[in-house]
Design a protein around this motif. Sequence first.
Motif, PDB file in Angstrom:
ATOM      1  N   LEU A  25       0.830  -1.204   0.000  1.00  0.00           N
ATOM      2  CA  LEU A  25       0.000   0.000   0.000  1.00  0.00           C
ATOM      3  C   LEU A  25       0.866   1.256   0.000  1.00  0.00           C
ATOM      4  O   LEU A  25       0.589   2.219  -0.729  1.00  0.00           O
ATOM      5  CB  LEU A  25      -0.921  -0.002   1.220  1.00  0.00           C
ATOM      6  CG  LEU A  25      -1.909   1.170   1.331  1.00  0.00           C
ATOM      7  CD1 LEU A  25      -2.821   1.219   0.117  1.00  0.00           C
ATOM      8  CD2 LEU A  25      -2.721   1.056   2.614  1.00  0.00           C
ATOM      9  N   ALA A  26       1.926   1.242   0.798  1.00  0.00           N
ATOM     10  CA  ALA A  26       2.833   2.391   0.837  1.00  0.00           C
ATOM     11  C   ALA A  26       3.507   2.593  -0.511  1.00  0.00           C
ATOM     12  O   ALA A  26       3.671   3.725  -0.977  1.00  0.00           O
ATOM     13  CB  ALA A  26       3.882   2.183   1.928  1.00  0.00           C
ATOM     14  N   MET A  27       3.889   1.492  -1.157  1.00  0.00           N
ATOM     15  CA  MET A  27       4.510   1.569  -2.474  1.00  0.00           C
ATOM     16  C   MET A  27       3.537   2.159  -3.493  1.00  0.00           C
ATOM     17  O   MET A  27       3.895   3.035  -4.288  1.00  0.00           O
ATOM     18  CB  MET A  27       4.946   0.179  -2.914  1.00  0.00           C
ATOM     19  CG  MET A  27       5.520   0.112  -4.317  1.00  0.00           C
ATOM     20  SD  MET A  27       5.453  -1.566  -4.977  1.00  0.00           S
ATOM     21  CE  MET A  27       3.667  -1.802  -5.118  1.00  0.00           C
ATOM     22  N   SER A  28       2.290   1.710  -3.464  1.00  0.00           N
ATOM     23  CA  SER A  28       1.281   2.205  -4.402  1.00  0.00           C
ATOM     24  C   SER A  28       1.032   3.694  -4.208  1.00  0.00           C
ATOM     25  O   SER A  28       0.903   4.451  -5.178  1.00  0.00           O
ATOM     26  CB  SER A  28      -0.030   1.432  -4.226  1.00  0.00           C
ATOM     27  OG  SER A  28       0.159   0.051  -4.475  1.00  0.00           O
ATOM     28  N   ALA A  29       0.967   4.124  -2.955  1.00  0.00           N
ATOM     29  CA  ALA A  29       0.754   5.543  -2.668  1.00  0.00           C
ATOM     30  C   ALA A  29       1.931   6.377  -3.165  1.00  0.00           C
ATOM     31  O   ALA A  29       1.751   7.484  -3.681  1.00  0.00           O
ATOM     32  CB  ALA A  29       0.552   5.750  -1.171  1.00  0.00           C
ATOM     33  N   GLY A  30       3.144   5.848  -3.017  1.00  0.00           N
ATOM     34  CA  GLY A  30       4.322   6.561  -3.502  1.00  0.00           C
ATOM     35  C   GLY A  30       4.302   6.730  -5.009  1.00  0.00           C
ATOM     36  O   GLY A  30       4.623   7.799  -5.537  1.00  0.00           O
ATOM     37  N   LEU A  31       3.907   5.671  -5.726  1.00  0.00           N
ATOM     38  CA  LEU A  31       3.809   5.755  -7.179  1.00  0.00           C
ATOM     39  C   LEU A  31       2.728   6.752  -7.600  1.00  0.00           C
ATOM     40  O   LEU A  31       2.907   7.523  -8.548  1.00  0.00           O
ATOM     41  CB  LEU A  31       3.504   4.374  -7.761  1.00  0.00           C
ATOM     42  CG  LEU A  31       4.636   3.348  -7.694  1.00  0.00           C
ATOM     43  CD1 LEU A  31       4.135   1.976  -8.124  1.00  0.00           C
ATOM     44  CD2 LEU A  31       5.811   3.779  -8.564  1.00  0.00           C
ATOM     45  N   ALA A  32       1.602   6.744  -6.879  1.00  0.00           N
ATOM     46  CA  ALA A  32       0.520   7.680  -7.192  1.00  0.00           C
ATOM     47  C   ALA A  32       0.966   9.120  -6.969  1.00  0.00           C
ATOM     48  O   ALA A  32       0.643  10.022  -7.759  1.00  0.00           O
ATOM     49  CB  ALA A  32      -0.700   7.365  -6.333  1.00  0.00           C
ATOM     50  N   GLN A  33       1.721   9.347  -5.902  1.00  0.00           N
ATOM     51  CA  GLN A  33       2.217  10.693  -5.626  1.00  0.00           C
ATOM     52  C   GLN A  33       3.174  11.147  -6.723  1.00  0.00           C
ATOM     53  O   GLN A  33       3.142  12.311  -7.146  1.00  0.00           O
ATOM     54  CB  GLN A  33       2.920  10.723  -4.272  1.00  0.00           C
ATOM     55  CG  GLN A  33       3.395  12.117  -3.862  1.00  0.00           C
ATOM     56  CD  GLN A  33       3.978  12.133  -2.463  1.00  0.00           C
ATOM     57  OE1 GLN A  33       3.693  11.260  -1.649  1.00  0.00           O
ATOM     58  NE2 GLN A  33       4.803  13.119  -2.181  1.00  0.00           N
ATOM     59  N   ASP A  34       4.015  10.232  -7.206  1.00  0.00           N
ATOM     60  CA  ASP A  34       4.935  10.568  -8.295  1.00  0.00           C
ATOM     61  C   ASP A  34       4.165  10.993  -9.546  1.00  0.00           C
ATOM     62  O   ASP A  34       4.547  11.950 -10.236  1.00  0.00           O
ATOM     63  CB  ASP A  34       5.829   9.371  -8.622  1.00  0.00           C
ATOM     64  CG  ASP A  34       6.853   9.098  -7.539  1.00  0.00           C
ATOM     65  OD1 ASP A  34       7.111  10.004  -6.718  1.00  0.00           O
ATOM     66  OD2 ASP A  34       7.390   7.976  -7.507  1.00  0.00           O
ATOM     67  N   VAL A  35       3.091  10.279  -9.852  1.00  0.00           N
ATOM     68  CA  VAL A  35       2.281  10.608 -11.029  1.00  0.00           C
ATOM     69  C   VAL A  35       1.666  11.997 -10.878  1.00  0.00           C
ATOM     70  O   VAL A  35       1.669  12.800 -11.823  1.00  0.00           O
ATOM     71  CB  VAL A  35       1.177   9.555 -11.240  1.00  0.00           C
ATOM     72  CG1 VAL A  35       0.195  10.021 -12.315  1.00  0.00           C
ATOM     73  CG2 VAL A  35       1.781   8.220 -11.639  1.00  0.00           C
TER      74      VAL A  35
END
Length: 248
Positions: free
Chosen positions: A132-142
């Motif tokens: 979940l933390a990884m997914s949130a990080g990728l979303a923030q990058d986008v």
Amino acid sequence: MRDASAVPPRTVLPRQRDATSVADPTPLVTELAALGREVSADSGTTLVEQGAAQAPVFLVTGGVVKALRSAQPDSAPMLLAIHTRGDVLGVADALLGRPAHLSYTVAKGATLKVVPRTTFLTLVRSNPAVALAMSAGLAQDVQLRDRSLAYAPLDVESRLVAFLDQQGQSCARTSEGWVLFDLGLTQLDLAAAIGASQPSVHKALKKLHKEGKVSTGYRTLYVKQRLSSLALRDEEPGPVGDESGDQV
């Protein structure tokens, strides 16, 4: 890169996140810090070349790392992101099983934890909090990329101000009413970040300096706090850097 296994372990803070995010980045950072092999790299060191196969995942534990991408083999690279302590690099490539789509170069002496792709993927599959933390990080990058692209039609000065404002929210520190950017960046880096020529960035910085809104030094930049993405306030000039050397 140099093995830094002899360096005493230290706490790695997760990168700043949106207060509304449902995911806490701490589990991802904590697990990678425990699993990774610590290395150190001097400024100018290329950690990963664009197109490299099976590039590892990196956790930045100190320093500054630039993320770059070239559109064609002979074209100048674009500076897409600046990474500091707590940032995780190479996640998308590991998940997709593809060669590195970015190059990572150290802008200011860095320490990192290196995690092999297979180890990273095993961690993500077995730990929902990490996933979940990884997914949130990728979303923030986008989201950050989208915001940056929205400034593309504007003039050089506006794009430069927007870039500095974005970096100031996560990578800079304040000093006596000024925001200090001590990231090891040159004017060429700033030009690569906003899709402009180095002379046009130099001209924009010179204008902002004359107006008392920025002050330059050796690979450092002072910006009047608080910097707006639309305009800079008229304030008194701040510290003036040495006019010699490789300035921002």
